[in-house]
Write a protein that holds these residues in place. Structure first.
Motif, PDB file in Angstrom:
ATOM      1  N   GLY A  36       0.814  -1.223   0.000  1.00 52.81           N
ATOM      2  CA  GLY A  36       0.000   0.000   0.000  1.00 52.81           C
ATOM      3  C   GLY A  36       0.844   1.267   0.000  1.00 52.81           C
ATOM      4  N   SER A  37       2.147   1.153   0.256  1.00 51.15           N
ATOM      5  CA  SER A  37       3.037   2.316   0.146  1.00 51.15           C
ATOM      6  C   SER A  37       3.402   2.541  -1.312  1.00 51.15           C
ATOM      7  CB  SER A  37       4.318   2.102   0.969  1.00 51.15           C
ATOM      8  OG  SER A  37       4.000   1.914   2.326  1.00 51.15           O
ATOM      9  N   LEU A  38       3.553   1.454  -2.053  1.00 49.35           N
ATOM     10  CA  LEU A  38       3.927   1.579  -3.467  1.00 49.35           C
ATOM     11  C   LEU A  38       2.752   2.047  -4.322  1.00 49.35           C
ATOM     12  CD1 LEU A  38       6.090  -1.675  -3.780  1.00 49.35           C
ATOM     13  CD2 LEU A  38       6.942   0.670  -3.853  1.00 49.35           C
ATOM     14  N   SER A  39       1.527   1.681  -3.927  1.00 47.99           N
ATOM     15  CA  SER A  39       0.382   2.013  -4.795  1.00 47.99           C
ATOM     16  C   SER A  39       0.030   3.502  -4.774  1.00 47.99           C
ATOM     17  CB  SER A  39      -0.845   1.157  -4.456  1.00 47.99           C
ATOM     18  OG  SER A  39      -1.262   1.354  -3.125  1.00 47.99           O
ATOM     19  N   ILE A  40       0.516   4.248  -3.777  1.00 49.00           N
ATOM     20  CA  ILE A  40       0.119   5.665  -3.667  1.00 49.00           C
ATOM     21  C   ILE A  40       1.204   6.633  -4.146  1.00 49.00           C
ATOM     22  CG2 ILE A  40      -1.516   5.265  -1.790  1.00 49.00           C
ATOM     23  CD1 ILE A  40       0.616   6.256   0.199  1.00 49.00           C
ATOM     24  N   ALA A  41       2.259   6.135  -4.762  1.00 45.73           N
ATOM     25  CA  ALA A  41       3.416   6.998  -5.071  1.00 45.73           C
ATOM     26  C   ALA A  41       3.067   8.159  -6.004  1.00 45.73           C
ATOM     27  CB  ALA A  41       4.554   6.160  -5.653  1.00 45.73           C
ATOM     28  N   GLU A  42       2.318   7.905  -7.072  1.00 46.80           N
ATOM     29  CA  GLU A  42       1.981   8.999  -8.003  1.00 46.80           C
ATOM     30  C   GLU A  42       1.078  10.026  -7.315  1.00 46.80           C
ATOM     31  OE1 GLU A  42       2.052   5.828  -9.042  1.00 46.80           O
ATOM     32  OE2 GLU A  42       3.568   5.891 -10.636  1.00 46.80           O
ATOM     33  N   ILE A  43       0.131   9.531  -6.528  1.00 52.19           N
ATOM     34  CA  ILE A  43      -0.803  10.446  -5.853  1.00 52.19           C
ATOM     35  C   ILE A  43      -0.036  11.351  -4.886  1.00 52.19           C
ATOM     36  CG2 ILE A  43      -2.755  10.532  -4.228  1.00 52.19           C
ATOM     37  CD1 ILE A  43      -3.588   7.737  -5.475  1.00 52.19           C
ATOM     38  N   GLU A 211     -13.138   9.414 -11.817  1.00 49.93           N
ATOM     39  CA  GLU A 211     -12.486   8.097 -11.841  1.00 49.93           C
ATOM     40  C   GLU A 211     -11.236   8.160 -12.710  1.00 49.93           C
ATOM     41  OE1 GLU A 211     -15.357   5.152 -13.011  1.00 49.93           O
ATOM     42  OE2 GLU A 211     -14.340   3.586 -11.861  1.00 49.93           O
ATOM     43  N   ILE A 212     -10.122   7.660 -12.196  1.00 56.26           N
ATOM     44  CA  ILE A 212      -8.855   7.743 -12.952  1.00 56.26           C
ATOM     45  C   ILE A 212      -8.005   6.484 -12.779  1.00 56.26           C
ATOM     46  CG2 ILE A 212      -8.672  10.260 -12.722  1.00 56.26           C
ATOM     47  CD1 ILE A 212      -6.458   9.672 -10.551  1.00 56.26           C
ATOM     48  N   ASN A 213      -6.963   6.401 -13.614  1.00 56.35           N
ATOM     49  CA  ASN A 213      -5.876   5.448 -13.399  1.00 56.35           C
ATOM     50  C   ASN A 213      -4.879   6.149 -12.473  1.00 56.35           C
ATOM     51  OD1 ASN A 213      -3.432   4.133 -13.506  1.00 56.35           O
ATOM     52  ND2 ASN A 213      -3.396   3.892 -15.741  1.00 56.35           N
ATOM     53  N   GLY A 214      -4.740   5.658 -11.258  1.00 60.45           N
ATOM     54  CA  GLY A 214      -3.927   6.326 -10.233  1.00 60.45           C
ATOM     55  C   GLY A 214      -2.434   6.237 -10.461  1.00 60.45           C
ATOM     56  N   HIS A 215      -2.002   5.580 -11.524  1.00 60.68           N
ATOM     57  CA  HIS A 215      -0.572   5.550 -11.844  1.00 60.68           C
ATOM     58  C   HIS A 215      -0.249   6.394 -13.062  1.00 60.68           C
ATOM     59  CE1 HIS A 215      -0.126   2.731  -8.694  1.00 60.68           C
ATOM     60  NE2 HIS A 215      -0.801   1.780  -9.288  1.00 60.68           N
ATOM     61  N   ASN A 216      -1.270   7.028 -13.627  1.00 61.09           N
ATOM     62  CA  ASN A 216      -1.054   7.907 -14.772  1.00 61.09           C
ATOM     63  C   ASN A 216      -0.956   9.348 -14.247  1.00 61.09           C
ATOM     64  OD1 ASN A 216      -1.713   9.819 -16.880  1.00 61.09           O
ATOM     65  ND2 ASN A 216      -2.266   8.045 -18.146  1.00 61.09           N
ATOM     66  N   MET A 217       0.260   9.857 -14.227  1.00 59.68           N
ATOM     67  CA  MET A 217       0.502  11.154 -13.577  1.00 59.68           C
ATOM     68  C   MET A 217      -0.380  12.260 -14.153  1.00 59.68           C
ATOM     69  SD  MET A 217       2.010  12.564 -11.115  1.00 59.68           S
ATOM     70  CE  MET A 217       3.389  11.557 -10.581  1.00 59.68           C
ATOM     71  N   ARG A 218      -0.538  12.259 -15.464  1.00 59.72           N
ATOM     72  CA  ARG A 218      -1.358  13.302 -16.072  1.00 59.72           C
ATOM     73  C   ARG A 218      -2.808  13.212 -15.563  1.00 59.72           C
ATOM     74  NH1 ARG A 218      -0.267  16.898 -19.820  1.00 59.72           N
ATOM     75  NH2 ARG A 218       1.710  16.061 -20.544  1.00 59.72           N
ATOM     76  N   LYS A 243      -1.636  -2.731  -6.075  1.00 60.01           N
ATOM     77  CA  LYS A 243      -0.894  -2.879  -4.821  1.00 60.01           C
ATOM     78  C   LYS A 243       0.508  -3.398  -5.149  1.00 60.01           C
ATOM     79  CE  LYS A 243      -1.685  -4.260  -0.078  1.00 60.01           C
ATOM     80  NZ  LYS A 243      -2.712  -4.078   0.931  1.00 60.01           N
ATOM     81  N   GLY A 244       1.524  -2.813  -4.559  1.00 59.90           N
ATOM     82  CA  GLY A 244       2.905  -3.232  -4.827  1.00 59.90           C
ATOM     83  C   GLY A 244       3.454  -2.720  -6.153  1.00 59.90           C
ATOM     84  N   LYS A 245       2.793  -1.690  -6.722  1.00 63.77           N
ATOM     85  CA  LYS A 245       3.121  -1.199  -8.063  1.00 63.77           C
ATOM     86  C   LYS A 245       4.629  -0.949  -8.266  1.00 63.77           C
ATOM     87  CE  LYS A 245       2.346   0.706 -12.116  1.00 63.77           C
ATOM     88  NZ  LYS A 245       1.868  -0.067 -13.280  1.00 63.77           N
ATOM     89  N   GLY A 246       5.150  -1.525  -9.357  1.00 61.39           N
ATOM     90  CA  GLY A 246       6.539  -1.257  -9.743  1.00 61.39           C
ATOM     91  C   GLY A 246       7.503  -2.366  -9.397  1.00 61.39           C
TER      92      GLY A 246
END
Ligand SMILES: Cc1ncc(C[n+]2csc(CCOP(=O)(O)OP(=O)(O)O)c2C)c(N)n1
Length: 278
Positions: A36-43, A211-218, A243-246
């Motif tokens: 859950g720490s990795l999934s929020i990085a872009e946000i 609603e968005i893709n939470g890993h798409n910075m734009r 979860k665990g993105k990257g």
């Protein structure tokens, strides 16, 4: 608002730094919550390095935007962001969780500059956030409050009491962001206690839903701007994430919810995040 490619790239680099920094902290401490720490990085990167009105030199500035990490177990990412933003020295990150260190295992607003709510006991961020928003209205202050929620956290009933209050008082200065990674502590959210239909649920609580893709910075940046344009109700950004993105061996695995990597695992994860060996 238009976001130049250079800003998007810069924030993507920051998200990478947050991921590596958070994992390093968890590895060094031998404890923490990688998934859950990795999934929020872009946000977190978009908020702390671009969107939030904050001043690290004056953490208690009355007009600052408030950020609440309601899913407090993911605090490693928040701590790295606060350090990189200058709220405290980066060297403090090495002492996370040690007796006497201001960085506690879960966020503590009385100890860490930049932390607005003591959290870890899930479900309460929306209620506290609604209180901060009402206070802003009563005092005539222009700050906004952002609350980052987990999807497992949305299984807690108290969260919906807070949402009801925010909806009733049409708190347009409240933006909730849902890290919808569909995995909680020990399994998939949709199996343990399904949340769908999520869009309709929030709408029925009088929230504007984006609603968005939470890993798409734009998309993250655009959604935060869109929320600013809503003047008659609170907003929720439903961010679909992994979860665990990257880190390939951590992605979508409840196993990595609350477990520290070994030295070997950490090195493998770091190499992947740095894009080495691709
Ligand atoms: C009130 C409460 N109940 C249970 C827990 C234990 N707990 C810690 S993390 C977690 C799972 C949270 O899942 P989610 O919100 O989806 O977080 P993420 O997947 O983003 O890490 C649980 C049940 C808690 N911290 N607080």
């Amino acid at each position: 608002m238009y976001h130049p490619e250079s800003l998007v790239k810069e924030l993507e680099e920051k998200a990478k730094k947050l991921r590596i920094g958070a994992l390093e902290m968890i590895y060094r401490r031998g404890q923490g919550h990688p998934g859950g720490s990795l999934s929020i990085a872009e946000i977190i990167a978009a908020l702390f390095f671009h969107h939030l009105r904050i001043d690290p030199k004056n953490p208690s500035w009355e007009e600052r935007d408030r950020f609440i990490l309601s899913k407090g177990h993911a605090c490693a990412t928040l701590y790295v962001a606060l350090a990189l933003r200058g709220f405290f020295p980066e060297s403090d990150l090495r002492d996370w969780g040690k007796l006497g260190c201001h960085l506690q295992g879960h966020p503590d607003r009385l100890k860490t500059p930049g932390v607005e709510m003591t959290s870890g006991f899930l479900g309460h961020g929306i209620s506290i956030g609604a209180g901060l928003c009402l206070a802003a209205r009563l005092k005539g202050l222009s700050y906004r409050t952002y609350v980052l929620l987990g999807d497992g956290e949305c299984q807690a009933g108290i969260l919906w009491e807070g949402a009801m209050v925010a909806g009733k008082y049409r708190l347009s200065n409240l933006t909730a962001i849902l890290d919808y990674n569909d995995v909680q502590l020990d399994g998939p959210v949709h199996e343990i206690m399904p949340l769908e239909p999520m869009v309709e649920k929030w709408r029925s609580f009088n929230f504007e839903v984006i609603e968005i893709n939470g890993h798409n910075m734009r998309e993250v940046l655009d959604s935060l701007d869109m929320a600013l344009e809503v003047h008659d109700r609170p907003q929720v950004i439903i961010a679909h994430t992994t979860k665990g993105k990257g880190v390939s061996f951590m992605e979508n695995k409840a196993f990595w919810h609350g477990r520290a990597p070994s030295g070997e695992e950490f090195e493998k994860a770091r190499a992947e995040l740095l894009g080495e060996g691709k």
